[in-house]
Design a protein around this motif. Structure first.
Motif, PDB file in Angstrom:
ATOM      1  N   GLY A  19     -78.361  28.974   3.307  1.00  0.00           N
ATOM      2  CA  GLY A  19     -77.935  28.315   4.539  1.00  0.00           C
ATOM      3  C   GLY A  19     -79.047  28.129   5.542  1.00  0.00           C
ATOM      4  O   GLY A  19     -78.794  27.670   6.662  1.00  0.00           O
ATOM      5  N   GLY A  20     -80.283  28.468   5.154  1.00  0.00           N
ATOM      6  CA  GLY A  20     -81.416  28.274   6.052  1.00  0.00           C
ATOM      7  C   GLY A  20     -81.610  26.810   6.391  1.00  0.00           C
ATOM      8  O   GLY A  20     -81.447  25.930   5.541  1.00  0.00           O
ATOM      9  N   MET A  21     -81.986  26.547   7.631  1.00  0.00           N
ATOM     10  CA  MET A  21     -82.072  25.178   8.118  1.00  0.00           C
ATOM     11  C   MET A  21     -83.504  24.645   8.150  1.00  0.00           C
ATOM     12  O   MET A  21     -83.705  23.437   8.244  1.00  0.00           O
ATOM     13  CB  MET A  21     -81.475  25.105   9.533  1.00  0.00           C
ATOM     14  N   ASN A  22     -84.496  25.548   8.093  1.00  0.00           N
ATOM     15  CA  ASN A  22     -85.885  25.120   8.282  1.00  0.00           C
ATOM     16  C   ASN A  22     -86.833  25.894   7.367  1.00  0.00           C
ATOM     17  O   ASN A  22     -87.896  26.333   7.796  1.00  0.00           O
ATOM     18  CB  ASN A  22     -86.308  25.345   9.742  1.00  0.00           C
ATOM     19  N   GLU A  23     -86.478  26.061   6.121  1.00  0.00           N
ATOM     20  CA  GLU A  23     -87.261  26.914   5.234  1.00  0.00           C
ATOM     21  C   GLU A  23     -88.703  26.428   5.085  1.00  0.00           C
ATOM     22  O   GLU A  23     -88.955  25.240   4.880  1.00  0.00           O
ATOM     23  CB  GLU A  23     -86.605  26.984   3.852  1.00  0.00           C
ATOM     24  N   VAL A  24     -89.643  27.364   5.203  1.00  0.00           N
ATOM     25  CA  VAL A  24     -91.058  27.088   4.937  1.00  0.00           C
ATOM     26  C   VAL A  24     -91.557  28.101   3.911  1.00  0.00           C
ATOM     27  O   VAL A  24     -90.927  29.136   3.680  1.00  0.00           O
ATOM     28  CB  VAL A  24     -91.911  27.169   6.224  1.00  0.00           C
ATOM     29  N   ASP A  25     -92.693  27.802   3.311  1.00  0.00           N
ATOM     30  CA  ASP A  25     -93.248  28.704   2.295  1.00  0.00           C
ATOM     31  C   ASP A  25     -93.878  29.936   2.923  1.00  0.00           C
ATOM     32  O   ASP A  25     -93.821  31.037   2.374  1.00  0.00           O
ATOM     33  CB  ASP A  25     -94.285  27.972   1.442  1.00  0.00           C
ATOM     34  N   SER A  36     -84.381  30.323  11.355  1.00  0.00           N
ATOM     35  CA  SER A  36     -85.696  30.888  11.058  1.00  0.00           C
ATOM     36  C   SER A  36     -86.354  30.161   9.892  1.00  0.00           C
ATOM     37  O   SER A  36     -85.704  29.823   8.900  1.00  0.00           O
ATOM     38  CB  SER A  36     -85.556  32.375  10.725  1.00  0.00           C
ATOM     39  N   GLY A  37     -87.676  29.955  10.002  1.00  0.00           N
ATOM     40  CA  GLY A  37     -88.411  29.353   8.897  1.00  0.00           C
ATOM     41  C   GLY A  37     -88.396  30.206   7.650  1.00  0.00           C
ATOM     42  O   GLY A  37     -88.649  29.721   6.550  1.00  0.00           O
ATOM     43  N   GLY A  38     -88.086  31.497   7.803  1.00  0.00           N
ATOM     44  CA  GLY A  38     -88.046  32.399   6.656  1.00  0.00           C
ATOM     45  C   GLY A  38     -86.708  32.443   5.950  1.00  0.00           C
ATOM     46  O   GLY A  38     -86.581  33.059   4.881  1.00  0.00           O
ATOM     47  N   MET A  39     -85.674  31.789   6.499  1.00  0.00           N
ATOM     48  CA  MET A  39     -84.343  31.825   5.905  1.00  0.00           C
ATOM     49  C   MET A  39     -84.251  30.806   4.776  1.00  0.00           C
ATOM     50  O   MET A  39     -84.413  29.598   4.987  1.00  0.00           O
ATOM     51  CB  MET A  39     -83.282  31.512   6.973  1.00  0.00           C
ATOM     52  N   PRO A  40     -83.991  31.264   3.531  1.00  0.00           N
ATOM     53  CA  PRO A  40     -83.946  30.341   2.391  1.00  0.00           C
ATOM     54  C   PRO A  40     -82.847  29.285   2.550  1.00  0.00           C
ATOM     55  O   PRO A  40     -81.738  29.588   3.002  1.00  0.00           O
ATOM     56  CB  PRO A  40     -83.644  31.261   1.202  1.00  0.00           C
ATOM     57  N   ALA A  41     -83.165  28.070   2.171  1.00  0.00           N
ATOM     58  CA  ALA A  41     -82.183  26.998   2.231  1.00  0.00           C
ATOM     59  C   ALA A  41     -80.984  27.309   1.340  1.00  0.00           C
ATOM     60  O   ALA A  41     -79.853  26.926   1.645  1.00  0.00           O
ATOM     61  CB  ALA A  41     -82.826  25.673   1.814  1.00  0.00           C
TER      62      ALA A  41
END
Length: 638
Positions: A539-545, A531-536
């Motif tokens: 372990g987030g893979m695609n973090e966006v603001d 998910s773009g909402g999962m913080p890197a």
């Protein structure tokens, strides 16, 4: 004298005097200064405000901002009236576009928009309301100035602009609220794993005339007969071995796992494993005076191993099929001893073996029967989760040759048992990557959105073809970083976003749900590490603001039975380098597409735990081509 204003009920010739339709207000000649305001020659349409080589402003949306400078020799502030026309093929004005008042949502008087007052020499602008202009269309606009008392006597020259085309146009059928539930088992194809690894069995003797590197494990030389026994397991995908495991010695074989029949090599599903095909070989190397004579006695069996786990039980079963292929008569007979081990005895216990068919074969009648053995294993369910390994050992011996043993273990078929996904213990082949298939018949727009993002973006979330699985993020209490998946959703789809900012043409289905309202759908799903909402940092893979960084689409009913997923032309076209998608659509469609269908029919069904990978497949979209500049497709295929 000012020209008389008309009623605005018709469209006059395009060269009418601006003051004859005083959209900015009536002239007041008694209060007027001597100079009339004048439109500039700096017309611009944007964003981005870029003109092509033909002098046409290329606009990256349909809610266009038009601007021009305006001056007044007396230094008065002035505004501009903006008028828009469609064009003929040669670029000349064709028909006036009725513009909408952006504040009231009603048709603007005289079909034009009026800017705010600006200082002399300044730039006046208006932004057209979404829906007034079409996509991929040529237009022209012009302006006339008004300083509060006097109008410009003429219009400015025409300026040309072009709205962008659609990047997405997927045609879809009507949602069917009564569509049956998708049977996810129908989409779980066997996943190939490595063939079993051989392990040495103590005590062993150095083979004579045989190589340990070839898998041979040899026993002690029988001093009376001068025969040394050796055995090994050999992967064998030959037709003869396959046929033997189907037909057996004299009858069709019963399979613990039905799809094992006709399948070569080793494969798993989430709850089933077929380990094989291979042959177990037992040889007697004949010696004389301490030297091999070159004579070798041969015995072999086609071996098929099957394991069936239980998703709601700590007890599971395995079956071993032994079909004789060759028994040298000089052996007299060969007896096999089979040991089924669930390694790590503190985690798993073994039940008794049961065999259909004796484990002794006579050299005089080597193909008399097949032996089929079964055994149950039980996880002790003390911990929340454990990993278990199954290992099998076969020892062969005959009246003329000592025992020789071979042990094997299929690492790809390692088992995980847990009490996390459900309070009821159960076990899975956790290395199997299951496939989630959304219910297209019930929620076509949500499925189309997920397909588009998977097919078009470089992250290809959930694509088996691209080897880009989704990684499951369960509830906060069940994932390592303690992240609530709803927190991911709120990054991409803040509460109320669809109603406030989503495309107003997103269609709801009150005929299905009387309380339905616009909703925000995201892909990759909020309950994934993708998910773009999962913080890197978690372990987030695609973090966006923010969800503004995602591809923007919406689902709309064009007519009954005719739905479309469109890109939101209020925004620039997607670059297709984004890492997430956000779509405005019916809340019923959005929630129904996942909701209980995913949790009960997939994540719980297959006992998914934190970071477990899975695929997402869209069989109805197999004919669609996402490589085009405009992703256009009709689903299902006409």
């Amino acid at each position: 004298m000012a020209a008389a204003a008309d009623s605005g009920g018709g469209t006059p010739d395009w060269d009418y005097a601006p003051s004859s339709r005083p959209a900015a207000g009536p002239e007041s000649l008694a209060l007027a200064n001597s100079s009339r305001p004048v439109s500039g020659k700096n017309q611009k349409a944007g964003p981005p405000g870029v003109k092509d080589s033909a002098g046409v402003w290329q606009v990256n949306r349909t809610n266009v901002t038009l601007s021009n400078t305006v001056t007044d020799a007396d230094g008065d502030k002035a505004d501009l009236t903006f008028q828009v026309y469609t064009t003929n093929a040669d670029g000349t004005p064709k028909a006036q576009v009725q513009l909408t008042d952006p504040d009231t949502g009603q048709p603007a008087p005289y079909g034009v928009l009026v800017s705010n007052f600006v200082t002399s020499g300044g730039t006046a602008s208006v932004t057209l309301r979404y829906g007034d202009l079409k996509t991929n269309t040529n237009y022209v606009f012009r302006t006339s100035a008004f300083d509060g008392t006097l109008y410009e006597t003429d219009w400015s020259s025409w300026a040309k602009f072009h709205t962008r085309g659609r990047a997405v146009s997927i045609t879809l059928p009507e949602p069917n609220k009564d569509a049956p539930t998708v049977n996810q088992d129908d989409y779980q194809q066997p996943q190939e794993i490595a063939q079993p690894a051989m392990a040495t069995v103590d005590p062993t003797q150095p083979p004579t005339g045989r190589s340990a590197e070839d898998g041979w494990n040899c026993g002690k030389l029988n001093k009376k007969t001068e025969i040394q026994p050796c055995s090994r397991l050999v992967p064998d995908a030959s037709k003869s071995t396959r046929d033997a495991l189907i037909k057996g010695a004299n009858a069709d074989l019963p399979h613990l796992v039905d799809w094992c029949a006709n399948l070569l090599d080793s494969h798993i599903k989430r709850y089933e494993a077929c380990i094989g095909s291979f042959t177990y070989e037992y040889e007697g190397i004949v010696f004389k005076d301490g030297q091999p004579t070159g004579e070798i006695l041969n015995a072999s069996w086609a071996v098929g191993q099957e394991v069936k786990l239980a998703g709601i039980s700590a007890t599971f079963t395995q079956q071993l099929i032994l079909v004789p292929v060759a028994i040298d008569a000089k052996f007299g007979s060969v007896t096999l001893n089979v040991e089924f081990d669930c390694l790590l005895a503190d985690r798993c216990s073994n039940g008794p073996q049961s065999w259909d068919g004796a484990l002794e074969w006579s050299g005089a009648d080597p193909f008399s029967h097949t032996a089929i053995g079964k055994i149950d294993h039980t996880w002790n369910a003390v911990n929340n989760a454990d990993r278990l390994d199954l290992s099998t050992k076969i020892t062969a011996y005959s009246p003329v040759a000592n025992p020789a043993a071979t042990r094997w273990q299929a690492d790809g078929a390692q088992i995980r048992c847990d009490k996390i996904s459900s309070a009821t213990p159960g076990c899975t082949f956790y290395k199997y990557i299951p496939t989630w298939v959304m219910n297209f018949d019930k929620t076509p727009p949500a499925v189309a959105h997920a397909w588009l993002i998977q097919a078009k973006l470089p992250t290809h979330p959930g694509s088996k073809t691209a080897n880009k699985p989704l990684f499951y993020l369960p509830a906060a209490s069940k994932n390592a970083p303690g992240r609530d998946p709803d927190a991911n959703r709120k990054v991409i789809c803040p509460d109320g976003w669809a109603a406030t900012y989503g495309n107003p043409d997103a269609t709801t289905v009150p005929e299905i749900s009387s309380t339905d309202k616009a909703s925000c759908d995201e892909f990759a799903y909020a309950s994934t590490y993708n998910s773009g909402g999962m913080p890197a940092s978690m372990g987030g893979m695609n973090e966006v603001d923010t969800g503004n960084d995602c591809v923007q689409t919406y689902a709309t009913r064009v007519s009954q039975g005719n739905w479309h997923l469109y890109d939101d032309v209020r925004e620039p076209a997607p670059t297709w380098t984004e890492v997430c998608g956000r779509s405005a659509m019916s809340g019923w469609i959005n929630s129904t597409s996942m909701g209980g269908a995913f949790s009960s029919g997939f994540s719980t069904k297959y006992r998914m735990l934190d970071k477990d990978p899975y695929w997402v497949d869209f069989p109805q979209f197999a004919h669609c081509d996402a490589s085009k500049v405009t992703v256009a497709c009709t689903v299902p295929k006409p």
